[in-house]
Each structure stands twice: as C-alpha cells, then as structure tokens.
Design a protein around this motif. Sequence first.
Motif, PDB file in Angstrom:
ATOM      1  N   LEU A  36      16.131  56.224 -33.919  1.00 36.06           N
ATOM      2  CA  LEU A  36      14.703  56.402 -34.174  1.00 36.06           C
ATOM      3  C   LEU A  36      13.820  55.876 -33.048  1.00 36.06           C
ATOM      4  O   LEU A  36      12.746  56.414 -32.789  1.00 36.06           O
ATOM      5  CB  LEU A  36      14.310  55.733 -35.493  1.00 36.06           C
ATOM      6  N   VAL A  37      14.254  54.794 -32.407  1.00 36.36           N
ATOM      7  CA  VAL A  37      13.454  54.160 -31.353  1.00 36.36           C
ATOM      8  C   VAL A  37      14.321  54.075 -30.098  1.00 36.36           C
ATOM      9  O   VAL A  37      15.382  53.438 -30.124  1.00 36.36           O
ATOM     10  CB  VAL A  37      12.978  52.752 -31.784  1.00 36.36           C
ATOM     11  N   ALA A  38      13.854  54.701 -29.016  1.00 35.88           N
ATOM     12  CA  ALA A  38      14.652  54.765 -27.781  1.00 35.88           C
ATOM     13  C   ALA A  38      14.984  53.379 -27.232  1.00 35.88           C
ATOM     14  O   ALA A  38      16.135  53.094 -26.910  1.00 35.88           O
ATOM     15  CB  ALA A  38      13.930  55.602 -26.734  1.00 35.88           C
ATOM     16  N   THR A  39      14.009  52.511 -27.121  1.00 36.30           N
ATOM     17  CA  THR A  39      14.242  51.162 -26.607  1.00 36.30           C
ATOM     18  C   THR A  39      13.535  50.148 -27.501  1.00 36.30           C
ATOM     19  O   THR A  39      12.424  49.696 -27.193  1.00 36.30           O
ATOM     20  CB  THR A  39      13.738  51.022 -25.150  1.00 36.30           C
ATOM     21  N   PRO A  40      14.173  49.808 -28.624  1.00 38.06           N
ATOM     22  CA  PRO A  40      13.530  48.836 -29.511  1.00 38.06           C
ATOM     23  C   PRO A  40      13.497  47.449 -28.874  1.00 38.06           C
ATOM     24  O   PRO A  40      14.417  47.065 -28.152  1.00 38.06           O
ATOM     25  CB  PRO A  40      14.419  48.847 -30.758  1.00 38.06           C
ATOM     26  N   GLY A  41      12.462  46.718 -29.161  1.00 36.14           N
ATOM     27  CA  GLY A  41      12.341  45.351 -28.652  1.00 36.14           C
ATOM     28  C   GLY A  41      13.202  44.400 -29.472  1.00 36.14           C
ATOM     29  O   GLY A  41      13.722  44.745 -30.535  1.00 36.14           O
TER      30      GLY A  41
END
Length: 171
Positions: free
Chosen positions: A106-111
């Motif tokens: 869902l999120v390419a580069t999650p923090g």
Amino acid sequence: MATTRKQQSEQSAPGPVAAFARFVGCGGGVGVASSFAVAGLASWIPWALANALVTVVSTLLATELHARFTFGAGRHATWRQHVQSAGSAAAAYAVTCLAMVVLQQLVATPGAVLEQVVYLSASALTGIARFAVLRLVVFARSRTQATATAPAVRPVRAAAPAGPAELCPAA
C-alpha cells in the motif's frame, strides 16, 4: 510444604480481568521491546528473519513471565506449555508478517513510525487472541490437572489396637 505452596498458588490464580492486566503488562512490555528489536535487526538482516528471531526469543521470555505471574502458576513453564504457546506465537508471526507485506504493497516507502504503528497494531490484535488461548488452553490445563491430582486431605482416624493375630497371621 511444596504442595501447600503449590495449592496456594493455584488458589490465588487471578480472575480474567487481573490476568488480562498482567498479560498486557508482561506480554505488552515484551512486545514493545520486540518491536524495537525487530526494527534494529531489520537494518542488518531481512525483516522476516529479524521478526522470526525476535518472535522465538520473545515467546520464550513471555511464556515464562505468563507462567510465573500472569496466570498464577508461580513456577516455570513446562516444555508442553512452551510448545503450545509457540503455536499461538506462530500465528501471531504470520499475522504481523502479513500486515507488514500489506503495508509494503500500500505504501511504497513507509516511515519507521508507520511501520511501528502497523506492527504494534497487528501484535495487539494477535495478543488478544493469544491471551484467550493461553488462559483457556495452555495454562488452564495445568491448574485443572494440579487441582485434580492434589492429594485429598482426609481426617486421620485412630486405628483400633491390633492384637498379635492381626499383626502377624502366623502368630
């Protein structure tokens, strides 16, 4: 004396609310420490491997804590309890891995904060299920078996005086 201590421990097993509070304290503390350990290890090794290693160590530690404090056994966890607890931990591992895979999709580069939120949320949901399994299955048997196998206290009756014939049939 050991039997008395064991019976007192069995009788002082906490109710469901107290046990859940202890479970959250012990298991939650181990879980939060585990989340930081996974994040730290994941910088050196693949995340799934880091999660697997931390899951094994944290499951052993948490099972001991639950045996001693959470469910009122007051003693070390047995190997059987460790194995049963490991089964529920394997399910928790699968859920946390799935949650992280879904996050990556869902999120390419999650923090790091988002990863922690997702990981801890998945851990909390599986923790509730683990509490039920540990209380109703893993540690419930030991309380039931210990109570069932505890020797019954019977009043001591004075024996009738024995004559020589009762003491030695050859007499």
